[in-house]
Design a protein around this motif. Structure first.
Motif, PDB file in Angstrom:
ATOM      1  N   ILE A 163       5.388  48.342 -32.549  1.00  0.00           N
ATOM      2  CA  ILE A 163       3.926  48.203 -32.500  1.00  0.00           C
ATOM      3  C   ILE A 163       3.532  46.752 -32.731  1.00  0.00           C
ATOM      4  O   ILE A 163       2.665  46.215 -32.031  1.00  0.00           O
ATOM      5  CB  ILE A 163       3.256  49.137 -33.526  1.00  0.00           C
ATOM      6  N   ALA A 164       4.183  46.091 -33.693  1.00  0.00           N
ATOM      7  CA  ALA A 164       3.898  44.674 -33.952  1.00  0.00           C
ATOM      8  C   ALA A 164       4.235  43.824 -32.726  1.00  0.00           C
ATOM      9  O   ALA A 164       3.501  42.880 -32.401  1.00  0.00           O
ATOM     10  CB  ALA A 164       4.669  44.189 -35.167  1.00  0.00           C
ATOM     11  N   ALA A 165       5.317  44.161 -32.032  1.00  0.00           N
ATOM     12  CA  ALA A 165       5.688  43.416 -30.824  1.00  0.00           C
ATOM     13  C   ALA A 165       4.639  43.594 -29.725  1.00  0.00           C
ATOM     14  O   ALA A 165       4.267  42.629 -29.044  1.00  0.00           O
ATOM     15  CB  ALA A 165       7.061  43.860 -30.325  1.00  0.00           C
ATOM     16  N   ILE A 166       4.143  44.802 -29.566  1.00  0.00           N
ATOM     17  CA  ILE A 166       3.099  45.052 -28.558  1.00  0.00           C
ATOM     18  C   ILE A 166       1.836  44.281 -28.904  1.00  0.00           C
ATOM     19  O   ILE A 166       1.198  43.676 -28.031  1.00  0.00           O
ATOM     20  CB  ILE A 166       2.810  46.565 -28.442  1.00  0.00           C
ATOM     21  N   ILE A 167       1.464  44.268 -30.170  1.00  0.00           N
ATOM     22  CA  ILE A 167       0.277  43.520 -30.600  1.00  0.00           C
ATOM     23  C   ILE A 167       0.479  42.027 -30.367  1.00  0.00           C
ATOM     24  O   ILE A 167      -0.428  41.333 -29.885  1.00  0.00           O
ATOM     25  CB  ILE A 167      -0.050  43.824 -32.073  1.00  0.00           C
ATOM     26  N   ALA A 168       1.686  41.521 -30.671  1.00  0.00           N
ATOM     27  CA  ALA A 168       1.975  40.097 -30.455  1.00  0.00           C
ATOM     28  C   ALA A 168       1.889  39.737 -28.975  1.00  0.00           C
ATOM     29  O   ALA A 168       1.341  38.692 -28.612  1.00  0.00           O
ATOM     30  CB  ALA A 168       3.354  39.746 -31.009  1.00  0.00           C
ATOM     31  N   ILE A 169       2.400  40.595 -28.116  1.00  0.00           N
ATOM     32  CA  ILE A 169       2.319  40.349 -26.672  1.00  0.00           C
ATOM     33  C   ILE A 169       0.873  40.359 -26.211  1.00  0.00           C
ATOM     34  O   ILE A 169       0.446  39.496 -25.431  1.00  0.00           O
ATOM     35  CB  ILE A 169       3.159  41.386 -25.899  1.00  0.00           C
ATOM     36  N   ALA A 170       0.093  41.335 -26.701  1.00  0.00           N
ATOM     37  CA  ALA A 170      -1.320  41.416 -26.314  1.00  0.00           C
ATOM     38  C   ALA A 170      -2.086  40.176 -26.770  1.00  0.00           C
ATOM     39  O   ALA A 170      -2.903  39.626 -26.011  1.00  0.00           O
ATOM     40  CB  ALA A 170      -1.954  42.673 -26.905  1.00  0.00           C
ATOM     41  N   ILE A 171      -1.803  39.710 -27.968  1.00  0.00           N
ATOM     42  CA  ILE A 171      -2.471  38.499 -28.462  1.00  0.00           C
ATOM     43  C   ILE A 171      -2.051  37.300 -27.629  1.00  0.00           C
ATOM     44  O   ILE A 171      -2.895  36.456 -27.252  1.00  0.00           O
ATOM     45  CB  ILE A 171      -2.166  38.271 -29.961  1.00  0.00           C
ATOM     46  N   GLY A 172      -0.764  37.209 -27.314  1.00  0.00           N
ATOM     47  CA  GLY A 172      -0.278  36.102 -26.486  1.00  0.00           C
ATOM     48  C   GLY A 172      -0.925  36.094 -25.120  1.00  0.00           C
ATOM     49  O   GLY A 172      -1.317  35.033 -24.600  1.00  0.00           O
ATOM     50  N   LEU A 173      -1.048  37.270 -24.508  1.00  0.00           N
ATOM     51  CA  LEU A 173      -1.685  37.343 -23.186  1.00  0.00           C
ATOM     52  C   LEU A 173      -3.175  37.018 -23.276  1.00  0.00           C
ATOM     53  O   LEU A 173      -3.725  36.363 -22.375  1.00  0.00           O
ATOM     54  CB  LEU A 173      -1.493  38.739 -22.586  1.00  0.00           C
ATOM     55  N   ALA A 174      -3.822  37.448 -24.352  1.00  0.00           N
ATOM     56  CA  ALA A 174      -5.240  37.145 -24.526  1.00  0.00           C
ATOM     57  C   ALA A 174      -5.454  35.652 -24.717  1.00  0.00           C
ATOM     58  O   ALA A 174      -6.432  35.087 -24.213  1.00  0.00           O
ATOM     59  CB  ALA A 174      -5.803  37.920 -25.698  1.00  0.00           C
ATOM     60  N   MET A 175      -4.552  34.994 -25.422  1.00  0.00           N
ATOM     61  CA  MET A 175      -4.689  33.552 -25.644  1.00  0.00           C
ATOM     62  C   MET A 175      -4.449  32.756 -24.362  1.00  0.00           C
ATOM     63  O   MET A 175      -5.070  31.734 -24.143  1.00  0.00           O
ATOM     64  CB  MET A 175      -3.731  33.106 -26.745  1.00  0.00           C
ATOM     65  N   ARG A 176      -3.524  33.262 -23.527  1.00  0.00           N
ATOM     66  CA  ARG A 176      -3.262  32.590 -22.248  1.00  0.00           C
ATOM     67  C   ARG A 176      -4.350  32.852 -21.216  1.00  0.00           C
ATOM     68  O   ARG A 176      -4.485  32.116 -20.258  1.00  0.00           O
ATOM     69  CB  ARG A 176      -1.924  33.069 -21.671  1.00  0.00           C
ATOM     70  N   GLY A 177      -5.050  33.955 -21.403  1.00  0.00           N
ATOM     71  CA  GLY A 177      -6.117  34.275 -20.478  1.00  0.00           C
ATOM     72  C   GLY A 177      -5.638  35.049 -19.257  1.00  0.00           C
ATOM     73  O   GLY A 177      -6.300  35.082 -18.236  1.00  0.00           O
ATOM     74  N   THR A 178      -4.491  35.680 -19.337  1.00  0.00           N
ATOM     75  CA  THR A 178      -3.983  36.479 -18.219  1.00  0.00           C
ATOM     76  C   THR A 178      -4.074  37.930 -18.468  1.00  0.00           C
ATOM     77  O   THR A 178      -4.119  38.450 -19.464  1.00  0.00           O
ATOM     78  CB  THR A 178      -2.495  36.155 -17.931  1.00  0.00           C
TER      79      THR A 178
END
Length: 178
Positions: A163-178
């Motif tokens: 779950i933490a990995a999924i949240i980290a990926i979602a945050i990373g994608l949100a920061m990149r704007g993709t």
């Protein structure tokens, strides 16, 4: 053990009565934690149930299909055990979920090695090395009826890590704007 002794001391012709089902108010904190983890594992297992037909990323389709069938069933069994207040069997079932997940990935790891790029550099060693060891430790603790809080925490680690990995990926994608 006491129930087994009581069952053998019954008069002839008498049937043993199963223990009463605990009410929702009497469920322990361990049972509630196990219910939450089992529901998350069940939902995750159902979400990848298409793997019954073979995961294209997994090299041995039979293992992938068997794991895709077994994982939600084991998670459902853990959920039922936890809901009835049976902490030890619930821990064993969640440990089995972890081991089945490990078995699903082993053929690919054996042929291609561990993924050492990006998130895989953290996820692969955890999934392939740490989580099966954690599962075996939790199953051993539950089987010996020792430190059930620790065993519950151990079987919860892989789910919480994912779950933490999924949240980290979602945050990373949100920061990149993709």
């Amino acid at each position: 053990m006491a129930q087994m002794i009581e069952a053998t001391n019954l008069p002839p012709g008498a049937t043993p009565v199963p223990p009463p089902v605990p009410s929702a108010a009497s469920l322990s904190g361990l049972s509630i934690a196990l219910i939450i983890i089992a529901v998350l594992e069940l939902l995750d297992g159902i979400s990848v149930a298409w793997g019954i037909f073979g995961d294209p990323e997994i090299e041995v389709a039979a293992i992938s299909g068997a794991a895709s069938v077994m994982r939600p069933l084991l998670a459902l069994a853990a959920l039922v055990f936890a809901a009835f207040g049976r902490v030890r069997p619930a821990i064993v079932m969640l440990g089995a979920v972890i081991i089945v997940t490990w078995l699903k990935y082993m053929p690919t790891v054996m042929s291609s090695g561990l993924d050492a790029v990006g998130l895989g550099a953290i996820w692969s060693p955890a999934q392939i090395i740490a989580f099966p060891l954690v599962a075996v430790c939790a199953i051993g603790l539950a089987a010996r009826d020792r430190r059930l809080l620790v065993a519950t925490a151990l079987v919860s680690l892989p789910t919480l890590f994912n779950i933490a990995a999924i949240i980290a990926i979602a945050i990373g994608l949100a920061m990149r704007g993709t």
